[in-house]
Scaffold this motif. Structure first.
Motif, mmCIF file in Angstrom:
data_model
loop_
_atom_site.group_PDB
_atom_site.id
_atom_site.type_symbol
_atom_site.label_atom_id
_atom_site.label_comp_id
_atom_site.label_asym_id
_atom_site.label_seq_id
_atom_site.Cartn_x
_atom_site.Cartn_y
_atom_site.Cartn_z
ATOM 1 N N GLU A 258 35.469 27.948 -112.621
ATOM 2 C CA GLU A 258 34.296 27.083 -112.451
ATOM 3 C C GLU A 258 33.068 27.717 -113.093
ATOM 4 N N SER A 259 32.160 26.877 -113.580
ATOM 5 C CA SER A 259 30.957 27.375 -114.242
ATOM 6 C C SER A 259 30.083 28.128 -113.247
ATOM 7 N N LYS A 261 27.025 27.930 -112.981
ATOM 8 C CA LYS A 261 26.064 26.980 -112.420
ATOM 9 C C LYS A 261 26.614 26.352 -111.143
ATOM 10 N N THR A 262 27.885 25.934 -111.197
ATOM 11 C CA THR A 262 28.521 25.341 -110.014
ATOM 12 C C THR A 262 28.654 26.368 -108.898
ATOM 13 N N GLU A 280 19.921 29.140 -120.271
ATOM 14 C CA GLU A 280 20.851 28.049 -120.007
ATOM 15 C C GLU A 280 22.293 28.452 -120.283
ATOM 16 N N GLU A 281 22.515 29.288 -121.328
ATOM 17 C CA GLU A 281 23.889 29.643 -121.672
ATOM 18 C C GLU A 281 24.580 30.407 -120.544
ATOM 19 N N GLU A 283 24.564 29.630 -117.513
ATOM 20 C CA GLU A 283 25.121 28.647 -116.587
ATOM 21 C C GLU A 283 26.566 28.301 -116.920
ATOM 22 N N GLU A 284 26.955 28.460 -118.187
ATOM 23 C CA GLU A 284 28.291 28.040 -118.631
ATOM 24 C C GLU A 284 29.355 29.120 -118.474
ATOM 25 N N LEU A 286 32.242 31.217 -116.938
ATOM 26 C CA LEU A 286 33.287 30.763 -116.015
ATOM 27 C C LEU A 286 33.666 31.866 -115.042
#
Length: 326
Positions: A258-259, A261-262, A280-281, A283-284, A286
């Motif tokens: 899961e990312s 961010k999640t 922002e990057e 957040e991606e 895993l």
């Protein structure tokens, strides 16, 4: 007026403890014969704190209850406290025990136990039949304490719980959840999640049958999951990792690819923090693994060690930076 109420309530409680004098018992009987208001009675919770209850034989309790109910007629309804049968019952109180009579009626109408878990810990519930239930956070459970039709043991769940049910021949165990979903259980261990009006049942061992209000049914085997969607009204079967699905029992949050961010959003919801990413990057990224749901510092340390990140906590905000701050 208030002093009189408190005095009567105190006398009732003394009677349940068998500490009333003869004069005090006479005072209570005289008071009962004058059509008293029910607000003078002590709260059931006050009586439940007492020990060494006098016992009312079941046969006598049934006779008192029947005598009261037989007073019903086509005439205007008479308040319970003004009925002759109740006065007779009240006169018997020094002999059979007021506490037993109160509990007889109270338990007849309140045959369910309610559990609510508003903590950040998993709550363990042990039933009298030996069944153990782990109740997840933000979940609630109602347990029937009296036999139902077909001698069923029944519970009603909102949220998530893990059940380890003790098998009893002739006493099936049924879990009721949202949208008319029933889980019929033999001796077994399984997880039920009824969040968002959907229902997910994961079977660790034994056997359960999942029934829907539309007549669909699935018989699950260990390692299988029944997934019911409230939107599509469909019930499907899947193979799953039972440990991953039920890790919350050990106060762990499980993630698989899961990312970040999640992951951080779920941590923020769990611990009441707002999440801010510097880039922002980030957040991606895993994440796969387990994080404690009852120890924020340990959860953050685990993520920091997994990635080249630094978390800063301040004023209920967690700031995620991709630069180590020494």
């Amino acid at each position: 007026m208030e002093d009189s109420k408190e005095k009567i309530r105190a006398l009732f409680i003394k009677l349940t403890k068998r500490e009333c004098t003869r004069e005090e018992r006479k005072e209570l009987i005289a008071w009962l014969q004058e059509n008293p208001a029910p607000e003078y009675l002590p709260e059931v919770e006050d009586l439940l704190q007492q020990e060494n209850w006098p016992v009312m034989p079941a046969e006598m309790a049934g006779q008192v209850f029947t005598a009261i109910m037989q007073q019903t007629s086509s005439k205007p309804v008479i308040p319970l406290w003004k009925r002759t049968a109740f006065r007779v019952a009240a006169a018997l109180l020094p002999l059979v025990g007021l506490a037993s009579l109160v509990l007889f009626f109270y338990n007849g109408k309140n045959d369910k136990r309610h559990f609510v878990n508003n903590t950040r810990q998993v709550q363990t519930i042990r039933l009298e039949d030996g069944t153990v239930i782990s109740l997840n956070q933000r979940s609630s459970l109602i347990v029937s304490t009296s036999p139902r039709k077909n001698n069923r043991r029944e519970v009603w769940l909102k949220g998530e719980a893990f059940f380890t049910v003790i098998h009893r021949a002739g006493n099936p165990f049924v879990v009721h959840v949202a949208n008319g979903i029933d889980i019929n259980v033999l001796g077994t261990a399984f997880n039920v999640n009824s969040m968002d009006n959907n229902a997910v049942v994961v079977l660790n061992e034994g056997c359960v049958k999942v029934n829907t209000s539309t007549g669909d049914a699935l018989l699950l085997h260990p390692g299988e999951m029944a997934d019911y969607s409230a939107g599509t009204k469909m019930l499907t079967r899947l193979k799953v990792d039972t440990l991953f699905q039920t890790s919350w029992r050990y106060n762990l949050m499980a993630f698989k690819g899961e990312s970040l961010k999640t992951v951080m959003q779920k941590l923020g919801e769990q611990y009441d923090y707002e999440i801010v990413f510097d880039q922002e990057e980030t957040e991606e990224l895993l994440f796969t693994g387990y994080l404690p749901s009852d120890n924020l510092e340990q959860a953050i340390a685990t993520i920091e060690q997994s990635f080249n990140l630094k978390f800063i906590l301040q004023h209920k905000i967690i700031r995620v930076s991709n630069k180590k701050i020494l």
